[in-house]
Motif scaffolding. Structure first.
Motif, PDB file in Angstrom:
ATOM      1  N   ARG A 160      -0.430  -2.333  -4.717  1.00 19.54           N
ATOM      2  CA  ARG A 160      -1.739  -2.765  -5.222  1.00 19.54           C
ATOM      3  C   ARG A 160      -2.888  -1.913  -4.713  1.00 19.54           C
ATOM      4  N   ILE A 161      -2.610  -1.089  -3.714  1.00 18.56           N
ATOM      5  CA  ILE A 161      -3.583  -0.123  -3.204  1.00 18.56           C
ATOM      6  C   ILE A 161      -2.875   1.201  -2.997  1.00 18.56           C
ATOM      7  N   VAL A 162      -3.490   2.285  -3.439  1.00 17.34           N
ATOM      8  CA  VAL A 162      -3.042   3.635  -3.087  1.00 17.34           C
ATOM      9  C   VAL A 162      -4.164   4.259  -2.260  1.00 17.34           C
ATOM     10  N   SER A 163      -3.848   4.631  -1.030  1.00 19.09           N
ATOM     11  CA  SER A 163      -4.869   5.169  -0.126  1.00 19.09           C
ATOM     12  C   SER A 163      -4.564   6.621   0.215  1.00 19.09           C
ATOM     13  N   LEU A 164      -5.596   7.323   0.718  1.00 20.75           N
ATOM     14  CA  LEU A 164      -5.476   8.759   0.942  1.00 20.75           C
ATOM     15  C   LEU A 164      -6.132   9.157   2.262  1.00 20.75           C
ATOM     16  N   THR A 165      -5.427   9.980   3.028  1.00 20.25           N
ATOM     17  CA  THR A 165      -6.011  10.729   4.129  1.00 20.25           C
ATOM     18  C   THR A 165      -5.517  12.158   3.961  1.00 20.25           C
ATOM     19  N   ILE A 166      -6.268  12.968   3.218  1.00 22.78           N
ATOM     20  CA  ILE A 166      -5.800  14.302   2.833  1.00 22.78           C
ATOM     21  C   ILE A 166      -6.741  15.397   3.325  1.00 22.78           C
ATOM     22  N   THR A 167      -7.634  15.101   4.255  1.00 23.73           N
ATOM     23  CA  THR A 167      -8.633  15.982   4.870  1.00 23.73           C
ATOM     24  C   THR A 167      -9.792  16.257   3.912  1.00 23.73           C
ATOM     25  N   GLU A 168     -10.882  16.694   4.520  1.00 20.30           N
ATOM     26  CA  GLU A 168     -12.109  16.919   3.755  1.00 20.30           C
ATOM     27  C   GLU A 168     -11.942  17.968   2.666  1.00 20.30           C
ATOM     28  N   GLY A 169     -11.042  18.925   2.899  1.00 13.65           N
ATOM     29  CA  GLY A 169     -10.881  20.010   1.941  1.00 13.65           C
ATOM     30  C   GLY A 169      -9.931  19.721   0.795  1.00 13.65           C
ATOM     31  N   GLY A 170      -9.425  18.484   0.687  1.00 22.09           N
ATOM     32  CA  GLY A 170      -8.386  18.202  -0.296  1.00 22.09           C
ATOM     33  C   GLY A 170      -8.862  17.642  -1.615  1.00 22.09           C
ATOM     34  N   TYR A 171     -10.190  17.662  -1.866  1.00 21.37           N
ATOM     35  CA  TYR A 171     -10.720  16.960  -3.037  1.00 21.37           C
ATOM     36  C   TYR A 171     -11.201  17.880  -4.158  1.00 21.37           C
ATOM     37  N   PHE A 172     -10.930  19.177  -4.039  1.00 21.82           N
ATOM     38  CA  PHE A 172     -11.221  20.137  -5.104  1.00 21.82           C
ATOM     39  C   PHE A 172     -12.696  20.071  -5.518  1.00 21.82           C
ATOM     40  N   LEU A 173     -13.572  20.307  -4.528  1.00 20.75           N
ATOM     41  CA  LEU A 173     -15.008  20.260  -4.758  1.00 20.75           C
ATOM     42  C   LEU A 173     -15.597  21.657  -4.700  1.00 20.75           C
TER      43      LEU A 173
ATOM     44  N   ILE B  99       0.846  -1.190   0.000  1.00 20.28           N
ATOM     45  CA  ILE B  99       0.000   0.000   0.000  1.00 20.28           C
ATOM     46  C   ILE B  99       0.882   1.240   0.000  1.00 20.28           C
ATOM     47  N   LEU B 100       0.599   2.178  -0.884  1.00 21.70           N
ATOM     48  CA  LEU B 100       1.211   3.507  -0.805  1.00 21.70           C
ATOM     49  C   LEU B 100       0.144   4.449  -0.280  1.00 21.70           C
ATOM     50  N   HIS B 101       0.466   5.179   0.789  1.00 21.66           N
ATOM     51  CA  HIS B 101      -0.528   6.039   1.436  1.00 21.66           C
ATOM     52  C   HIS B 101      -0.108   7.494   1.419  1.00 21.66           C
ATOM     53  N   PHE B 102      -0.997   8.358   0.915  1.00 21.97           N
ATOM     54  CA  PHE B 102      -0.790   9.805   0.954  1.00 21.97           C
ATOM     55  C   PHE B 102      -1.423  10.362   2.228  1.00 21.97           C
ATOM     56  N   GLY B 103      -0.625  11.086   3.019  1.00 22.71           N
ATOM     57  CA  GLY B 103      -1.152  11.729   4.212  1.00 22.71           C
ATOM     58  C   GLY B 103      -0.858  10.956   5.474  1.00 22.71           C
ATOM     59  N   VAL B 104       0.423  10.854   5.812  1.00 30.30           N
ATOM     60  CA  VAL B 104       0.834  10.064   6.970  1.00 30.30           C
ATOM     61  C   VAL B 104       0.735  10.942   8.225  1.00 30.30           C
ATOM     62  N   GLY B 105      -0.489  11.205   8.634  1.00 36.05           N
ATOM     63  CA  GLY B 105      -0.726  11.989   9.833  1.00 36.05           C
ATOM     64  C   GLY B 105      -1.212  11.125  10.972  1.00 36.05           C
ATOM     65  N   ASN B 106      -1.746  11.780  11.996  1.00 41.98           N
ATOM     66  CA  ASN B 106      -2.173  11.050  13.187  1.00 41.98           C
ATOM     67  C   ASN B 106      -3.324  10.097  12.915  1.00 41.98           C
ATOM     68  N   PHE B 107      -4.331  10.560  12.163  1.00 45.49           N
ATOM     69  CA  PHE B 107      -5.481   9.680  11.969  1.00 45.49           C
ATOM     70  C   PHE B 107      -5.088   8.419  11.204  1.00 45.49           C
ATOM     71  N   HIS B 108      -4.297   8.570  10.169  1.00 49.36           N
ATOM     72  CA  HIS B 108      -3.869   7.392   9.407  1.00 49.36           C
ATOM     73  C   HIS B 108      -3.157   6.393  10.315  1.00 49.36           C
ATOM     74  N   ARG B 109      -2.284   6.878  11.174  1.00 52.96           N
ATOM     75  CA  ARG B 109      -1.502   5.963  12.010  1.00 52.96           C
ATOM     76  C   ARG B 109      -2.348   5.341  13.122  1.00 52.96           C
ATOM     77  N   ALA B 110      -3.416   6.037  13.537  1.00 59.13           N
ATOM     78  CA  ALA B 110      -4.316   5.480  14.551  1.00 59.13           C
ATOM     79  C   ALA B 110      -5.359   4.560  13.944  1.00 59.13           C
ATOM     80  N   HIS B 111      -5.454   4.555  12.623  1.00 59.49           N
ATOM     81  CA  HIS B 111      -6.547   3.821  11.970  1.00 59.49           C
ATOM     82  C   HIS B 111      -6.007   2.759  11.018  1.00 59.49           C
TER      83      HIS B 111
END
Length: 490
Positions: A125-138, A31-43
């Motif tokens: 085989r998996i790319v995952s993301l924890t980039i906060t709610e505001g990171g999706y250009f909506l 797994i490659l993960h974008f956003g190695v912050g606290n929530f990712h490491r706790a989850h």
């Protein structure tokens, strides 16, 4: 005397600190993960650590990644301790510390060429993301915004991407050119229909420069939806001190969190996945009911206590829950306006779910701050409060509490608490929000004219009247008196 965390010191850690039951050599990346912050490491990282400890799925270790040069600081801390993290799970009557070792690499942040090359390797085989709610250009309707400057830049030079989505597209293209099957893209952020949103942003960006490639992504890449939940505050000197004094571990970037954790996922992983079901992850055909429940009841609840707490100079979340007015405001709003707008969820009693949330918010050991809950309202309000408000207006339900919550956010963004203390900037749009909030003191409708937040709701006379009434009450009487007025309104 505390022990500095590293692979070489694991055996020297105090006996009450759990440590990996596997060696680094036992693991390989998956797994490659974008956003190695606290929530990712706790989850996600924690779930993988559980699996590895059980002797399973050890070919799914994490490779960290980040698109911002500022993430180099966190990477350097983790590198110094061999990518290990101390996770401290805290409940009111107990605390446990464990070292998790599910990360094995961390690509240099903002090095797009290196990140793309790593995604193009067959082991990912998996790319995952924890980039906060505001990171999706909506935009305000939660649709992909092709006009955002960062998106426009990546569309103009797709071979030199700067955004996470541009990098993922480049990684997918590189795999296609090498004859490798595409990885699964797994969103781990707190947004409704997070897999579908990720798909829309990724294909939307691709379509700006290569419509055929966008179609290939649409037809070949999996984007499972998921609901994630664990209260995980930021790390500061307080947490580092507690870890050193109470557990004897020196960790430059530990993670403190509650004991509760939840992950509900759709099972759509063409290249395989870790055996997450063996460690408590719930796989369902449709995650939408679970994520809607969580976003509205828990995240909406966080917003409900955040702004009165901030205006009343309350520091910690559990201290806000000890305030009778704030606690009663939360329960009344949840029971009368939020929960009635949540459709049924399989095998779940919504009122019992809220009772658990009330207990979780009250946990005195978490150290979660009101300021963190107040952060980024311009991105969070449209996701956690406005949809409930929209549904309540359509169905003729009560909106008094939701209007008051909106007025509390506006009053907070004016930049001072009820005591006159200055509120430090706490939103990416703070420089724009403060003038609007100050104008709304005299002309409340000015706040509701922010279409990026409220869309057409600002023109709804029922909402506009209630919002203006509560905002004027807040300015005239203060937060405590306003909460009393709401609670006594019957």
């Amino acid at each position: 005397m505390s022990v500095k965390l590293s692979l070489s010191t694991l055996d020297a850690l105090p006996g009450e600190v759990s440590r990996p039951a596997y060696a680094r050599a036992d693991l390989s990346a998956g797994i490659l993960h974008f956003g190695v912050g606290n929530f990712h490491r706790a989850h996600q990282a924690m779930y993988l650590d559980r699996l590895f400890n059980a002797g399973q799925s050890r070919d799914w270790a994490i490779v960290g990644a980040g698109v911002f040069a500022g993430e180099q600081k966190g990477r350097a801390v983790l590198q110094e301790q061999d990518w290990l993290t101390t996770l401290v799970e805290q409940e009111a009557d107990a605390s446990e510390a464990r070292v998790i070792g599910s990360m094995v690499e961390f690509v240099e942040p903002a090095d797009s060429a290196a990140i793309i090359a790593r995604m193009a390797e067959p082991d990912i085989r998996i790319v995952s993301l924890t980039i906060t709610e505001g990171g999706y250009f909506l935009d305000s309707d939660d649709n992909f915004d092709p006009t955002h400057p960062d998106i426009a830049a990546d569309a103009a030079t797709p071979e030199q991407p700067k955004t996470v989505f541009g990098m993922i597209l480049a990684g997918l293209r590189a795999r296609r050119d090498k004859g490798l099957a595409p990885f699964t893209v797994m969103c781990c952020d707190n947004i409704p229909h997070n897999g579908a949103v990720t798909r829309r942003t990724l294909t939307g960006l691709a379509r700006l420069s290569d419509a055929a490639f966008a179609q290939w992504v649409e037809e070949n890449v999996a984007f499972p939806n998921g609901m994630v939940d664990r209260i995980t505050p930021g790390t500061g000197d307080r947490e580092r001190r507690i870890l050193a004094e109470d557990f004897g571990v020196e960790d430059g970037w530990p993670v403190f969190c509650e004991g509760f954790v939840q992950w509900v996922l759709e099972d759509d992983f063409p290249l395989g996945r870790p055996a997450f079901e063996e460690v408590g992850v719930q796989f369902v055909p449709d995650v939408a009911p679970f994520e809607l429940m969580k976003l509205r009841i828990l995240n909406g609840g966080h917003a409900t206590i955040a702004y009165p707490g901030g205006l009343m100079d309350i520091h910690f979340v559990h201290e806000a829950m000890e305030n009778d007015l704030i606690r009663a405001f939360l329960r009344k709003l949840e029971e009368e306006e939020i929960i009635p707008m949540v459709p049924p969820v399989p095998d779940t009693d919504l009122h019992e779910y809220f009772d658990l949330i009330e207990t979780r918010f009250s946990n005195p050991k978490i150290g979660d701050t009101i300021r963190r809950l107040c952060l980024d309202g311009s991105n969070r309000q449209p996701k956690f409060i406005v949809p409930t408000l929209r549904d309540a207006l359509k169905q003729g339900g009560s909106i008094e509490g939701l209007a008051l919550e909106s007025a509390l956010w506006c009053r907070y963004c004016a930049g001072t608490t009820d005591s006159g203390a200055e509120i430090a900037p706490n939103d990416p749009a703070w420089d724009r929000l403060v003038p609007w909030a100050l104008e709304a003191k005299e002309r409340p409708e000015a706040w509701l004219e922010m279409k990026g937040i409220y869309g057409e709701l600002g023109a709804d006379p029922r909402f506009a009247e209630a919002f203006a009434r509560w905002l004027r009450h807040l300015w005239a009487e203060g937060t405590e008196a306003t909460l009393r007025a709401y609670l006594g309104s019957g």
